[in-house]
Design a protein around this motif. Sequence first.
Motif, PDB file in Angstrom:
ATOM      1  N   ILE A   1      10.433   7.292   5.779  1.00  0.00           N
ATOM      2  CA  ILE A   1      10.567   7.907   4.457  1.00  0.00           C
ATOM      3  C   ILE A   1       9.496   7.319   3.562  1.00  0.00           C
ATOM      4  N   ARG A   2       8.806   8.207   2.856  1.00  0.00           N
ATOM      5  CA  ARG A   2       7.691   7.788   2.000  1.00  0.00           C
ATOM      6  C   ARG A   2       7.962   8.181   0.552  1.00  0.00           C
ATOM      7  N   ASN A   3       8.003   7.181  -0.319  1.00  0.00           N
ATOM      8  CA  ASN A   3       8.152   7.426  -1.758  1.00  0.00           C
ATOM      9  C   ASN A   3       6.797   7.492  -2.448  1.00  0.00           C
TER      10      ASN A   3
ATOM     11  N   ALA B   1       2.445   7.513  -1.349  1.00  0.00           N
ATOM     12  CA  ALA B   1       1.532   7.662  -0.216  1.00  0.00           C
ATOM     13  C   ALA B   1       0.927   6.308   0.148  1.00  0.00           C
ATOM     14  N   ALA B   2       0.824   6.044   1.453  1.00  0.00           N
ATOM     15  CA  ALA B   2       0.203   4.809   1.951  1.00  0.00           C
ATOM     16  C   ALA B   2      -0.008   4.967   3.449  1.00  0.00           C
ATOM     17  N   GLY B   3      -0.709   4.010   4.034  1.00  0.00           N
ATOM     18  CA  GLY B   3      -0.815   3.902   5.488  1.00  0.00           C
ATOM     19  C   GLY B   3      -1.334   5.147   6.171  1.00  0.00           C
ATOM     20  N   SER B   4      -0.658   5.501   7.268  1.00  0.00           N
ATOM     21  CA  SER B   4      -1.167   6.588   8.119  1.00  0.00           C
ATOM     22  C   SER B   4      -1.270   7.911   7.355  1.00  0.00           C
ATOM     23  N   LEU B   5      -0.384   8.125   6.392  1.00  0.00           N
ATOM     24  CA  LEU B   5      -0.414   9.390   5.636  1.00  0.00           C
ATOM     25  C   LEU B   5      -1.782   9.592   4.976  1.00  0.00           C
ATOM     26  N   CYS B   6      -2.324   8.492   4.406  1.00  0.00           N
ATOM     27  CA  CYS B   6      -3.602   8.582   3.688  1.00  0.00           C
ATOM     28  C   CYS B   6      -4.797   8.683   4.643  1.00  0.00           C
TER      29      CYS B   6
ATOM     30  N   LEU C   1       9.040  12.323  11.116  1.00  0.00           N
ATOM     31  CA  LEU C   1       9.632  11.845  12.372  1.00  0.00           C
ATOM     32  C   LEU C   1       8.529  11.598  13.399  1.00  0.00           C
ATOM     33  N   TYR C   2       8.643  10.450  14.074  1.00  0.00           N
ATOM     34  CA  TYR C   2       7.680  10.082  15.121  1.00  0.00           C
ATOM     35  C   TYR C   2       8.447   9.816  16.407  1.00  0.00           C
ATOM     36  N   PHE C   3       7.791  10.092  17.545  1.00  0.00           N
ATOM     37  CA  PHE C   3       8.393   9.826  18.851  1.00  0.00           C
ATOM     38  C   PHE C   3       8.185   8.353  19.167  1.00  0.00           C
TER      39      PHE C   3
ATOM     40  N   ALA D   1       1.823   5.855  21.934  1.00  0.00           N
ATOM     41  CA  ALA D   1       1.442   5.345  20.612  1.00  0.00           C
ATOM     42  C   ALA D   1       2.218   6.027  19.478  1.00  0.00           C
ATOM     43  N   ASP D   2       3.516   6.216  19.679  1.00  0.00           N
ATOM     44  CA  ASP D   2       4.421   6.718  18.641  1.00  0.00           C
ATOM     45  C   ASP D   2       3.874   7.926  17.869  1.00  0.00           C
ATOM     46  N   PRO D   3       3.643   9.070  18.549  1.00  0.00           N
ATOM     47  CA  PRO D   3       3.003  10.193  17.841  1.00  0.00           C
ATOM     48  C   PRO D   3       3.905  10.889  16.815  1.00  0.00           C
TER      49      PRO D   3
ATOM     50  N   VAL E   1       7.639   1.467  -1.132  1.00  0.00           N
ATOM     51  CA  VAL E   1       6.609   2.495  -0.934  1.00  0.00           C
ATOM     52  C   VAL E   1       7.019   3.433   0.199  1.00  0.00           C
ATOM     53  N   ASP E   2       7.315   2.838   1.356  1.00  0.00           N
ATOM     54  CA  ASP E   2       7.792   3.612   2.506  1.00  0.00           C
ATOM     55  C   ASP E   2       8.518   2.668   3.457  1.00  0.00           C
ATOM     56  N   PHE E   3       9.202   3.226   4.424  1.00  0.00           N
ATOM     57  CA  PHE E   3       9.868   2.387   5.436  1.00  0.00           C
ATOM     58  C   PHE E   3      10.222   3.223   6.652  1.00  0.00           C
ATOM     59  N   LYS E   4      10.507   2.506   7.730  1.00  0.00           N
ATOM     60  CA  LYS E   4      10.870   3.136   9.002  1.00  0.00           C
ATOM     61  C   LYS E   4      12.295   2.747   9.372  1.00  0.00           C
TER      62      LYS E   4
ATOM     63  N   THR F   1       8.972  -3.572   8.471  1.00  0.00           N
ATOM     64  CA  THR F   1       9.236  -2.134   8.628  1.00  0.00           C
ATOM     65  C   THR F   1       9.239  -1.368   7.299  1.00  0.00           C
ATOM     66  N   CYS F   2       9.015  -2.101   6.203  1.00  0.00           N
ATOM     67  CA  CYS F   2       8.964  -1.473   4.868  1.00  0.00           C
ATOM     68  C   CYS F   2       7.632  -1.840   4.218  1.00  0.00           C
ATOM     69  N   ARG F   3       7.098  -0.956   3.396  1.00  0.00           N
ATOM     70  CA  ARG F   3       6.015  -1.374   2.481  1.00  0.00           C
ATOM     71  C   ARG F   3       6.647  -1.680   1.134  1.00  0.00           C
TER      72      ARG F   3
ATOM     73  N   PHE G   1      -0.616  -8.740   6.988  1.00  0.00           N
ATOM     74  CA  PHE G   1      -1.049  -9.089   8.343  1.00  0.00           C
ATOM     75  C   PHE G   1      -2.036  -8.042   8.870  1.00  0.00           C
ATOM     76  N   ARG G   2      -1.676  -6.751   8.711  1.00  0.00           N
ATOM     77  CA  ARG G   2      -2.544  -5.676   9.220  1.00  0.00           C
ATOM     78  C   ARG G   2      -3.955  -5.796   8.623  1.00  0.00           C
ATOM     79  N   GLN G   3      -4.025  -6.108   7.332  1.00  0.00           N
ATOM     80  CA  GLN G   3      -5.316  -6.130   6.627  1.00  0.00           C
ATOM     81  C   GLN G   3      -5.923  -7.530   6.507  1.00  0.00           C
TER      82      GLN G   3
HETATM   83  N1  UDP Z   1       6.442   1.468  10.557  1.00  0.00           N
HETATM   84  C1  UDP Z   1       7.158   0.626  11.405  1.00  0.00           C
HETATM   85  N2  UDP Z   1       6.931   0.704  12.744  1.00  0.00           N
HETATM   86  C2  UDP Z   1       6.038   1.573  13.292  1.00  0.00           C
HETATM   87  C3  UDP Z   1       5.309   2.416  12.424  1.00  0.00           C
HETATM   88  C4  UDP Z   1       5.529   2.339  11.061  1.00  0.00           C
HETATM   89  O1  UDP Z   1       7.997  -0.160  10.958  1.00  0.00           O
HETATM   90  O2  UDP Z   1       5.898   1.600  14.527  1.00  0.00           O
HETATM   91  C5  UDP Z   1       6.682   1.403   9.102  1.00  0.00           C
HETATM   92  C6  UDP Z   1       5.492   0.815   8.350  1.00  0.00           C
HETATM   93  O3  UDP Z   1       5.636  -0.582   8.193  1.00  0.00           O
HETATM   94  C7  UDP Z   1       5.567   1.532   7.038  1.00  0.00           C
HETATM   95  C8  UDP Z   1       6.162   2.907   7.386  1.00  0.00           C
HETATM   96  O4  UDP Z   1       6.826   2.725   8.618  1.00  0.00           O
HETATM   97  O5  UDP Z   1       6.442   0.871   6.160  1.00  0.00           O
HETATM   98  C9  UDP Z   1       5.137   4.010   7.479  1.00  0.00           C
HETATM   99  O6  UDP Z   1       4.127   3.629   8.359  1.00  0.00           O
HETATM  100  P1  UDP Z   1       2.840   4.556   8.577  1.00  0.00           P
HETATM  101  O7  UDP Z   1       3.248   5.841   9.217  1.00  0.00           O
HETATM  102  O8  UDP Z   1       2.092   4.657   7.305  1.00  0.00           O
HETATM  103  O9  UDP Z   1       2.002   3.836   9.684  1.00  0.00           O
HETATM  104  P2  UDP Z   1       1.057   2.563   9.625  1.00  0.00           P
HETATM  105  O10 UDP Z   1       0.213   2.654   8.428  1.00  0.00           O
HETATM  106  O11 UDP Z   1       2.010   1.415   9.594  1.00  0.00           O
HETATM  107  O12 UDP Z   1       0.302   2.665  10.906  1.00  0.00           O
END
Ligand code: UDP
Length: 251
Positions: free
Chosen positions: A96-98, A100-105, A123-125, A131-133, A177-180, A201-203, A222-224
């Motif tokens: 859920i995204r409140n 925009a951030a991350g993969s969406l951008c 929704l992702y697989f 790689a969780d498409p 911001v968003d979370f999984k 699992t949350c931004r 950590f990612r950045q």
């Molecule tokens: N997320 C997660 N596990 C995953 C993918 C995403 O917990 O395998 C979380 C991530 O931390 C963020 C949100 O889901 O809070 C959205 O992630 P996004 O799709 O933007 O992917 P990312 O930028 O993390 O690759």
Amino acid sequence: MTAFQLGPLLYEGKAKRVFQTDQPDLLAVEFKDEATAFNALKKAELEGKGALNCRISALLFEHLQRSGVPTHYLGVQGLRWMLVRPVRVIPLEVVIRNLAAGSLCKQMPIAPGVPLDPPLLDLYFKDDAYADPFLSEARLERLALVSSQERLELEALARQVNTLLLELFAGIGLQLVDFKLELGFTADGQLVVADEISPDTCRLWDLDVADAKERILDKDRFRQDLGGVIEAYGEVLKRVQGVIQGPSTYK
Ligand code: UDP
């Protein structure tokens, strides 16, 4: 450990290990210090991360349960162990995204920080091998992981979690911001929130900080390679502890 005996390791993931116990309706989850990103291409050991995520997640699960959201959570034991009900986890990542951030951008012409109203639900697989498409409607139907009724139910539950967490975090100066989420079914068929809810699992952005990097209090540090990951997670725990009682020790 008391109240139960630890059984064999059932499953080891990137951030947690799940053990059987001597009770059929009880699993023990150990939160690890290992941090991974980009489908485990980037790895590090961050001392204290397991304990922080266990505690933050436990407090958030307790808050959700008190608000009527069913979860797999039963209690904690020590610093990094969580006791949970066994759940058949649906292999979907519900994001859920409140804002925009991350993969969406990276996938759409939308700038980081743009509000999404209503919040976007993606929704992702959940399968590392692929790689969780991202799942289209048609692919979701083709995979047949859930019925259309179950899908409606899980989306409604995820949105309810978002409403509760948005409000909770806003009250402690944090923007969710968003979370999984991961959801699953218990043995008696109840849909529950499973896995963890943590800065992994949350931004979470500090609402009092304007700088786009300084305000980050989640795994993006950590990612950045921004440093201060443990300090950021500690700050999140400190604020959450200020408003949620607990967590309760499993007895
Ligand atoms: N997320 C997660 N596990 C995953 C993918 C995403 O917990 O395998 C979380 C991530 O931390 C963020 C949100 O889901 O809070 C959205 O992630 P996004 O799709 O933007 O992917 P990312 O930028 O993390 O690759």
